[in-house]
Structure formats: C-alpha cells, structure tokens
Design a protein around this motif. Sequence first.
Motif, PDB file in Angstrom:
ATOM      1  N   THR A  40      23.932-109.571 -20.754  1.00 36.76           N
ATOM      2  CA  THR A  40      22.915-110.196 -19.905  1.00 36.76           C
ATOM      3  C   THR A  40      23.346-111.593 -19.487  1.00 36.76           C
ATOM      4  N   ALA A  41      23.894-112.349 -20.437  1.00 35.52           N
ATOM      5  CA  ALA A  41      24.382-113.692 -20.110  1.00 35.52           C
ATOM      6  C   ALA A  41      25.531-113.615 -19.109  1.00 35.52           C
ATOM      7  N   ARG A  42      26.432-112.658 -19.307  1.00 32.56           N
ATOM      8  CA  ARG A  42      27.560-112.492 -18.374  1.00 32.56           C
ATOM      9  C   ARG A  42      27.055-112.090 -16.995  1.00 32.56           C
ATOM     10  N   ARG A  43      26.069-111.188 -16.955  1.00 37.25           N
ATOM     11  CA  ARG A  43      25.522-110.769 -15.667  1.00 37.25           C
ATOM     12  C   ARG A  43      24.894-111.948 -14.927  1.00 37.25           C
ATOM     13  N   ASP A  44      24.176-112.831 -15.642  1.00 39.28           N
ATOM     14  CA  ASP A  44      23.554-113.989 -15.002  1.00 39.28           C
ATOM     15  C   ASP A  44      24.599-114.873 -14.325  1.00 39.28           C
ATOM     16  N   VAL A  45      25.737-115.067 -14.993  1.00 45.57           N
ATOM     17  CA  VAL A  45      26.825-115.861 -14.406  1.00 45.57           C
ATOM     18  C   VAL A  45      27.405-115.135 -13.189  1.00 45.57           C
ATOM     19  N   THR A  99      34.861-105.602  -3.562  1.00 47.81           N
ATOM     20  CA  THR A  99      35.697-106.245  -4.579  1.00 47.81           C
ATOM     21  C   THR A  99      34.921-107.321  -5.321  1.00 47.81           C
ATOM     22  N   ALA A 100      34.136-108.104  -4.590  1.00 42.37           N
ATOM     23  CA  ALA A 100      33.372-109.191  -5.198  1.00 42.37           C
ATOM     24  C   ALA A 100      32.315-108.677  -6.168  1.00 42.37           C
ATOM     25  N   SER A 101      31.803-107.480  -5.931  1.00 41.55           N
ATOM     26  CA  SER A 101      30.721-106.958  -6.775  1.00 41.55           C
ATOM     27  C   SER A 101      31.208-106.025  -7.880  1.00 41.55           C
ATOM     28  N   GLU A 102      32.505-105.794  -7.964  1.00 44.65           N
ATOM     29  CA  GLU A 102      33.037-104.808  -8.910  1.00 44.65           C
ATOM     30  C   GLU A 102      32.694-105.141 -10.364  1.00 44.65           C
ATOM     31  N   LEU A 126      30.378-107.157 -11.520  1.00 47.04           N
ATOM     32  CA  LEU A 126      28.929-107.159 -11.687  1.00 47.04           C
ATOM     33  C   LEU A 126      28.410-105.729 -11.877  1.00 47.04           C
ATOM     34  N   ARG A 127      28.913-104.792 -11.095  1.00 46.26           N
ATOM     35  CA  ARG A 127      28.497-103.396 -11.226  1.00 46.26           C
ATOM     36  C   ARG A 127      28.896-102.830 -12.585  1.00 46.26           C
ATOM     37  N   THR A 128      30.079-103.205 -13.061  1.00 46.28           N
ATOM     38  CA  THR A 128      30.538-102.739 -14.369  1.00 46.28           C
ATOM     39  C   THR A 128      29.640-103.269 -15.480  1.00 46.28           C
ATOM     40  N   VAL A 129      29.313-104.552 -15.424  1.00 45.34           N
ATOM     41  CA  VAL A 129      28.454-105.153 -16.451  1.00 45.34           C
ATOM     42  C   VAL A 129      27.072-104.516 -16.425  1.00 45.34           C
ATOM     43  N   GLU A 130      26.535-104.264 -15.242  1.00 42.26           N
ATOM     44  CA  GLU A 130      25.221-103.628 -15.149  1.00 42.26           C
ATOM     45  C   GLU A 130      25.243-102.197 -15.683  1.00 42.26           C
ATOM     46  N   ARG A 131      26.340-101.480 -15.461  1.00 40.05           N
ATOM     47  CA  ARG A 131      26.469-100.120 -16.012  1.00 40.05           C
ATOM     48  C   ARG A 131      26.516-100.174 -17.540  1.00 40.05           C
ATOM     49  N   LEU A 132      27.279-101.131 -18.082  1.00 41.90           N
ATOM     50  CA  LEU A 132      27.355-101.278 -19.540  1.00 41.90           C
ATOM     51  C   LEU A 132      26.013-101.687 -20.138  1.00 41.90           C
ATOM     52  N   MET A 133      25.268-102.514 -19.425  1.00 38.92           N
ATOM     53  CA  MET A 133      23.933-102.905 -19.893  1.00 38.92           C
ATOM     54  C   MET A 133      23.021-101.683 -19.961  1.00 38.92           C
ATOM     55  N   GLN A 157      25.269-115.369 -10.011  1.00 39.23           N
ATOM     56  CA  GLN A 157      25.455-116.646  -9.311  1.00 39.23           C
ATOM     57  C   GLN A 157      26.780-116.638  -8.547  1.00 39.23           C
ATOM     58  N   ASP A 158      27.839-116.184  -9.200  1.00 34.86           N
ATOM     59  CA  ASP A 158      29.150-116.129  -8.545  1.00 34.86           C
ATOM     60  C   ASP A 158      29.124-115.164  -7.371  1.00 34.86           C
ATOM     61  N   TYR A 159      28.389-114.057  -7.502  1.00 38.10           N
ATOM     62  CA  TYR A 159      28.332-113.063  -6.434  1.00 38.10           C
ATOM     63  C   TYR A 159      27.734-113.653  -5.170  1.00 38.10           C
ATOM     64  N   GLY A 160      26.720-114.494  -5.319  1.00 40.86           N
ATOM     65  CA  GLY A 160      26.137-115.148  -4.143  1.00 40.86           C
ATOM     66  C   GLY A 160      27.172-115.981  -3.401  1.00 40.86           C
ATOM     67  N   ASN A 161      27.980-116.714  -4.142  1.00 41.02           N
ATOM     68  CA  ASN A 161      29.037-117.513  -3.517  1.00 41.02           C
ATOM     69  C   ASN A 161      30.108-116.627  -2.893  1.00 41.02           C
ATOM     70  N   ASP A 162      30.495-115.556  -3.619  1.00 42.96           N
ATOM     71  CA  ASP A 162      31.513-114.643  -3.094  1.00 42.96           C
ATOM     72  C   ASP A 162      31.025-113.911  -1.849  1.00 42.96           C
ATOM     73  N   LEU A 163      29.757-113.550  -1.832  1.00 42.84           N
ATOM     74  CA  LEU A 163      29.181-112.874  -0.678  1.00 42.84           C
ATOM     75  C   LEU A 163      29.215-113.781   0.554  1.00 42.84           C
TER      76      LEU A 163
END
Length: 126
Positions: A102-107, A27-30, A32-39, A110-116
């Motif tokens: 790219t800017a959204r992914r960078d944010v 759930t925490a990475s959902e 991020l995975r979407t943004v990376e797919r769009l990139m 960082q959030d993913y590290g905290n969520d993890l």
Amino acid sequence: MQMKCLFALPMIALAACGTPQERCIMTASEELRTVERLMAETEENLARGYRLEQELKPGFELRFCHHPNGYFHWCNHHTTRVSEVEVAVDPQAEQRKLDALTARRDVLVQDYGNDLASCEARFPEG
C-alpha cells in the motif's frame, strides 16, 4: 494517425500496436499495475487464511505410439500435471506485506501522475 492491429495477442502485442503516447503510458503504469495485482492477491489470502500455490506433479500416461516399423503399440508418455495446493499464511506477515504494498502504491500513484503528464507532453495526440 493511430495504428490499428488486426491481431489480438497479450499485452506485448497490444503495446506494440498503440500510439507512442499509449506505449509510454503503458510503460509508466506497469509497476503500479503489478503492485495493485499483488495487493489484491494478498487481500484474498488474508480473507481466506491461506494462499494457493501451484504444484507440479510428474507422471505417465499410457498412449498409442507409432513404431518405425509401421505398427502401433502402447507406450508410456511423460506428463506433468499442475494442481493448486492450499498453504496456510501468517496473518501478521500478510498484513505487513499488504501495508508495504500500500505504501509503495501510494508513491507509485504520485509518480504515475508525473509520468502521465510527461507522456502527454512528449507525445501529444493530434
């Protein structure tokens, strides 16, 4: 104890089969995975100079149909075909989209590290 599933279904089923920690991480990475797919899609579009869009084309097929009186006859059957259409892209607009992603992914990274860390603290595996 890790729950194992005997069936292979899409991500929803996989998420349901995981441990609470695995479901939390999924759930925490959902996003991020979407943004990376769009990139990745945007980078492909920039490299090609066009994007692929799906186009639905209604049509008919001639088939054998069963009549209520027990005989077969030819009949038209409605169908929809899906084809890919090449659509030109504006390179500057695609680059702006890629920069924003790219800017959204960078944010999100960082959030993913905290969520993890939060998932690991809430659901320690043992």
